[in-house]
Design a protein around this motif. Sequence first.
Motif, mmCIF file in Angstrom:
data_model
loop_
_atom_site.group_PDB
_atom_site.id
_atom_site.type_symbol
_atom_site.label_atom_id
_atom_site.label_comp_id
_atom_site.label_asym_id
_atom_site.label_seq_id
_atom_site.Cartn_x
_atom_site.Cartn_y
_atom_site.Cartn_z
ATOM 1 N N ASN A 20 16.820 -46.098 73.908
ATOM 2 C CA ASN A 20 15.945 -45.230 73.265
ATOM 3 C C ASN A 20 16.647 -44.680 72.114
ATOM 4 O O ASN A 20 17.877 -44.235 72.348
ATOM 5 C CB ASN A 20 14.806 -43.943 73.732
ATOM 6 C CG ASN A 20 14.540 -44.812 74.925
ATOM 7 O OD1 ASN A 20 13.823 -45.781 74.710
ATOM 8 N ND2 ASN A 20 14.181 -44.084 76.170
ATOM 9 N N TYR A 21 16.103 -45.094 71.184
ATOM 10 C CA TYR A 21 16.438 -44.132 69.825
ATOM 11 C C TYR A 21 16.027 -43.232 68.492
ATOM 12 O O TYR A 21 14.334 -43.175 68.748
ATOM 13 C CB TYR A 21 17.140 -45.194 69.016
ATOM 14 C CG TYR A 21 18.389 -46.606 69.361
ATOM 15 C CD1 TYR A 21 19.107 -45.953 68.437
ATOM 16 C CD2 TYR A 21 17.974 -46.986 70.301
ATOM 17 C CE1 TYR A 21 20.816 -47.263 69.482
ATOM 18 C CE2 TYR A 21 18.530 -48.400 70.858
ATOM 19 C CZ TYR A 21 20.129 -48.045 70.509
ATOM 20 O OH TYR A 21 20.862 -48.798 70.975
ATOM 21 N N GLY A 22 16.298 -42.538 68.007
ATOM 22 C CA GLY A 22 15.610 -41.477 67.073
ATOM 23 C C GLY A 22 16.116 -41.464 65.817
ATOM 24 O O GLY A 22 17.246 -41.578 65.470
ATOM 25 N N PRO A 23 15.530 -41.630 64.968
ATOM 26 C CA PRO A 23 15.532 -41.958 63.428
ATOM 27 C C PRO A 23 16.712 -40.539 62.634
ATOM 28 O O PRO A 23 15.882 -39.210 62.729
ATOM 29 C CB PRO A 23 14.112 -42.239 62.481
ATOM 30 C CG PRO A 23 12.877 -41.476 63.350
ATOM 31 C CD PRO A 23 13.411 -41.609 65.040
ATOM 32 N N VAL A 24 17.402 -41.309 62.014
ATOM 33 C CA VAL A 24 17.790 -39.728 60.926
ATOM 34 C C VAL A 24 17.432 -40.429 59.798
ATOM 35 O O VAL A 24 17.467 -41.829 58.850
ATOM 36 C CB VAL A 24 19.066 -40.328 60.140
ATOM 37 C CG1 VAL A 24 19.762 -38.532 59.794
ATOM 38 C CG2 VAL A 24 19.924 -39.922 62.092
ATOM 39 N N THR A 25 17.098 -39.438 58.823
ATOM 40 C CA THR A 25 16.020 -39.516 57.186
ATOM 41 C C THR A 25 16.636 -39.257 56.264
ATOM 42 O O THR A 25 17.266 -37.951 56.570
ATOM 43 C CB THR A 25 14.860 -39.172 57.133
ATOM 44 O OG1 THR A 25 14.356 -37.849 57.724
ATOM 45 C CG2 THR A 25 13.474 -40.155 57.944
ATOM 46 N N ASP A 26 16.566 -38.906 54.968
ATOM 47 C CA ASP A 26 17.031 -39.172 54.037
ATOM 48 C C ASP A 26 15.930 -37.827 53.172
ATOM 49 O O ASP A 26 15.204 -38.068 53.230
ATOM 50 C CB ASP A 26 17.130 -40.424 52.752
ATOM 51 C CG ASP A 26 17.424 -39.167 51.426
ATOM 52 O OD1 ASP A 26 17.161 -38.424 51.591
ATOM 53 O OD2 ASP A 26 18.689 -40.726 50.762
ATOM 54 N N PRO A 27 16.381 -36.446 53.657
ATOM 55 C CA PRO A 27 15.232 -35.459 52.602
ATOM 56 C C PRO A 27 15.108 -35.690 52.044
ATOM 57 O O PRO A 27 13.529 -35.297 51.191
ATOM 58 C CB PRO A 27 16.031 -34.362 53.498
ATOM 59 C CG PRO A 27 17.445 -34.822 53.692
ATOM 60 C CD PRO A 27 17.669 -36.432 53.846
ATOM 61 N N ALA A 28 15.983 -36.149 51.266
ATOM 62 C CA ALA A 28 15.278 -36.364 49.032
ATOM 63 C C ALA A 28 14.093 -37.736 49.287
ATOM 64 O O ALA A 28 13.645 -37.592 48.499
ATOM 65 C CB ALA A 28 16.757 -36.752 49.113
ATOM 66 N N THR A 29 14.655 -38.810 50.422
ATOM 67 C CA THR A 29 13.331 -39.652 49.896
ATOM 68 C C THR A 29 12.515 -39.767 51.357
ATOM 69 O O THR A 29 11.562 -40.975 51.176
ATOM 70 C CB THR A 29 14.047 -40.946 49.478
ATOM 71 O OG1 THR A 29 15.527 -41.304 51.087
ATOM 72 C CG2 THR A 29 15.820 -40.636 48.601
ATOM 73 N N GLY A 30 12.363 -39.003 52.537
ATOM 74 C CA GLY A 30 12.190 -39.527 53.560
ATOM 75 C C GLY A 30 12.624 -40.932 54.798
ATOM 76 O O GLY A 30 11.933 -41.805 55.275
#
Length: 81
Positions: A20-30
Motif C-alpha cells: 500500500n502506498y500514499g501519494p506525495v503531492t506538490d502543494p503548488a500544483t497538486g
Amino acid sequence: MTKIVNHWIGGKTVEGASGNYGPVTDPATGAVTTKVPFASVEEVDAAVAAAKDAYATWGTSSLARRTTILFRFRALLEANR
C-alpha cells in the motif's frame, strides 16, 4: 512513472512490504510527484528497534560531535532546498 521513496531503517533503504502506498503531492500544483509505502507492523517494529539502538550511541556521543552532525545535516537541507 511516479518516484517511490522507500523506508530508511537501520541505515539502509527498505522497500515497503505492505503493498500500500500514499501519494506525495506538490502543494503548488497538486500533482502527485512521489509515493511512499505504508509500513507494515514488522517494518514499524524494525524502525523502532533501529531507533533504540541508534539512540544508545547518540546519547553517549559528545555534545561537540552531535552539534557537528546536526550542523552538517542543516547544511545538506539548505543545499537541497
